[in-house]
Design a protein around this motif. Structure first.
Motif, PDB file in Angstrom:
ATOM      1  N   TYR A 151      47.741  53.078  20.346  1.00 45.09           N
ATOM      2  CA  TYR A 151      47.264  51.753  20.725  1.00 45.09           C
ATOM      3  C   TYR A 151      46.888  51.683  22.198  1.00 45.09           C
ATOM      4  CZ  TYR A 151      52.120  51.425  22.357  1.00 45.09           C
ATOM      5  OH  TYR A 151      53.316  51.660  22.976  1.00 45.09           O
ATOM      6  N   TRP A 200      34.770  45.829  18.707  1.00 45.93           N
ATOM      7  CA  TRP A 200      35.490  46.931  18.074  1.00 45.93           C
ATOM      8  C   TRP A 200      34.645  47.562  16.975  1.00 45.93           C
ATOM      9  CZ3 TRP A 200      36.723  46.560  12.825  1.00 45.93           C
ATOM     10  CH2 TRP A 200      36.608  45.286  12.263  1.00 45.93           C
ATOM     11  N   LEU A 227      44.563  44.231  15.320  1.00 43.43           N
ATOM     12  CA  LEU A 227      44.005  43.705  16.559  1.00 43.43           C
ATOM     13  C   LEU A 227      44.637  42.339  16.786  1.00 43.43           C
ATOM     14  CD1 LEU A 227      40.249  44.468  15.718  1.00 43.43           C
ATOM     15  CD2 LEU A 227      41.919  46.010  16.774  1.00 43.43           C
ATOM     16  N   PHE A 233      45.403  46.628  20.645  1.00 43.65           N
ATOM     17  CA  PHE A 233      44.465  47.259  19.717  1.00 43.65           C
ATOM     18  C   PHE A 233      45.161  48.502  19.170  1.00 43.65           C
ATOM     19  CE2 PHE A 233      41.887  45.522  23.308  1.00 43.65           C
ATOM     20  CZ  PHE A 233      41.426  44.394  22.646  1.00 43.65           C
ATOM     21  N   ILE A 283      36.869  50.520  21.163  1.00 45.63           N
ATOM     22  CA  ILE A 283      37.004  49.200  21.780  1.00 45.63           C
ATOM     23  C   ILE A 283      36.101  49.155  23.010  1.00 45.63           C
ATOM     24  CG2 ILE A 283      38.555  47.550  22.920  1.00 45.63           C
ATOM     25  CD1 ILE A 283      39.229  47.859  20.008  1.00 45.63           C
TER      26      ILE A 283
END
Length: 432
Positions: free
Chosen positions: A275, A300, A315, A365, A381
């Motif tokens: 993440y 994204w 998310l 994320f 991202i």
């Protein structure tokens, strides 16, 4: 003759605040007034152009022989705005108070305002109606400030004059009553202001400031990637088995990439949560304007051969124990439908939030990969913004992050725990 002299003396005492007086019917004598006992100058809090969330100006005009002071302010709608001080008054031992005479304007019903002289509240206007006409007098010795707090409702259009508040500053000077006129003009700004609290397009080439795990990178993505999926379960061959990832950044040359970047080998095992996370402090106000709404925006793109029961993305944005999910355990291949390749293409999420002012919010994320090496997934991202937004926001746009917020249950989960699957110990979704 003595009567005339006495009359002239009384007149002078009563009108000492006026600049020039003409007395008629007494041989047309012209009398110059003394220095006014109360002076008014613009305050220092008239809006910082670096933020652009409010503006103000102070000017004067001679009308019917009177020097009228105008205080003109422009503000965003649906926000409480404070100008303190908006005006300074100076005098020497003068007792003064502010008196509201009337309110007028096409959108006066959208106006709420309060005016304070020194420590004492003087005038209150609620929805265009004067609900407090004056207040306790204040002794002005040296300099005393006038402060204005104002809020304009959603019924006023952008870029218009909302209303005018007509007031008089009454004061005693040598026991004679005098007054000076002050007109307060409230306008709406022509364009809703925005102040960027955070932005990252990853053009620095680093993930500085982000919390990240092993398989989170920043990449100058100016090339294609050809990927052949050679890692798959028994005879369920990926379709197609070879793809070309042509992803380019939404803007600039760099983006963030979460997932196993080496496209030669298979996914790492055991199960992983990789993440990017970033915490952003949200101020309670900016330049005297309350921060009421925050807009979070990002792009994204998710590419995967796997399915929602194995690889997925989450998310989210959280404040304390409250989390809002844009995507929660999401994969475009639903259930156990692993094998078909899916590319979501670039997707943009943009959401307004209330209830976050004066707190810290966290963007997350996350890419979860299953506890085997089969069927690769990766997430991009780009262009992450957190912006303080200064205008009205409808209820449908606003998933409040207050614990007692009114967001739809489908949009808001009152837990800070991200969705994870129990891959160790109990098999929730086993291949085959």
């Amino acid at each position: 003759m003595r009567r005339i002299e006495a009359l002239l003396l009384a007149v002078l005492l009563c009108v000492g605040a006026l600049a020039a007086i003409t007395i008629t019917n007494v041989n047309e004598w012209h009398v110059q007034a003394t220095q006014p006992p109360v002076k008014k100058i613009a305050g220092r809090d008239l809006g910082n152009p670096a933020y652009g969330v409010k503006s103000g100006r102070v000017y004067s005009s001679i009308e019917d022989g009177l020097n009228v002071t105008y205080v003109e302010v422009s503000v965003p709608r649906c926000h409480r705005v404070t100008f303190s001080p908006v005006l300074n008054v100076s005098g020497s031992g003068v007792s003064a108070k502010l008196f509201a005479e009337s309110v007028s304007g096409s959108y006066a019903g959208q106006l709420n305002a309060s005016i304070t002289l020194g420590p004492n509240l003087q005038v209150v206007v609620s929805r265009g109606t004067i609900t407090q006409q004056t207040g306790t007098p204040v002794t002005i010795s040296g300099q005393t400030s006038l402060s204005l707090q104002v809020a304009v409702g959603s019924g006023a259009p952008l870029g218009v004059e909302v209303a005018r508040i007509y007031t008089w500053l009454y004061f005693n000077y040598s026991t004679a009553k005098a007054r000076q006129k002050i007109v307060w003009i409230v306008k709406t700004l022509p364009t809703p202001p925005r102040v960027v609290l955070f932005y990252d397009g990853f053009e620095s080439g680093t993930l500085a400031g982000w919390t990240s795990t092993t398989y989170a990178y920043v990449e100058q993505k100016n090339y294609d990637v050809t990927v052949t999926e050679t890692c798959y379960y028994t005879t369920i061959r990926p379709t197609p088995q070879t793809i070309t990832d042509t992803t380019r950044p939404v803007a600039g040359s760099w983006l963030a990439w979460i997932g196993f970047r080496n496209q030669v080998t298979c996914e790492p095992v055991p199960a992983r949560d990789d993440y990017l996370r970033r915490s952003i402090s949200v101020p309670s106000s900016i330049d005297g304007v309350e921060v009421k709404y925050v807009n979070a925006t990002f792009w994204w793109r998710f590419l995967t051969w796997d399915s929602a029961n194995f690889d997925y993305i989450t998310l989210s944005l959280s404040k304390g124990t409250t989390t809002f999910y844009w995507k929660n355990g999401y994969n475009p291949n639903s259930g156990n439908n692993y094998g078909p390749f899916r590319d979501t293409g670039w997707q943009r999420n943009s959401t307004f939030f209330s209830g976050v002012a004066g707190s810290t919010i966290t963007l997350s994320f996350l890419l979860h990969t299953y506890s085997d090496q089969y069927y690769r997934s990766w997430l991009y991202i780009d262009e992450v913004y957190v912006v303080a937004y200064f205008d009205c926001v409808s209820a449908s746009q606003d998933p409040s992050l207050d614990v007692a917020g009114s967001a739809p249950a489908s949009s808001l989960s009152l837990t800070s725990t991200l969705l994870t699957r129990q891959d160790n110990g109990s098999c929730v979704a086993c291949r085959g």
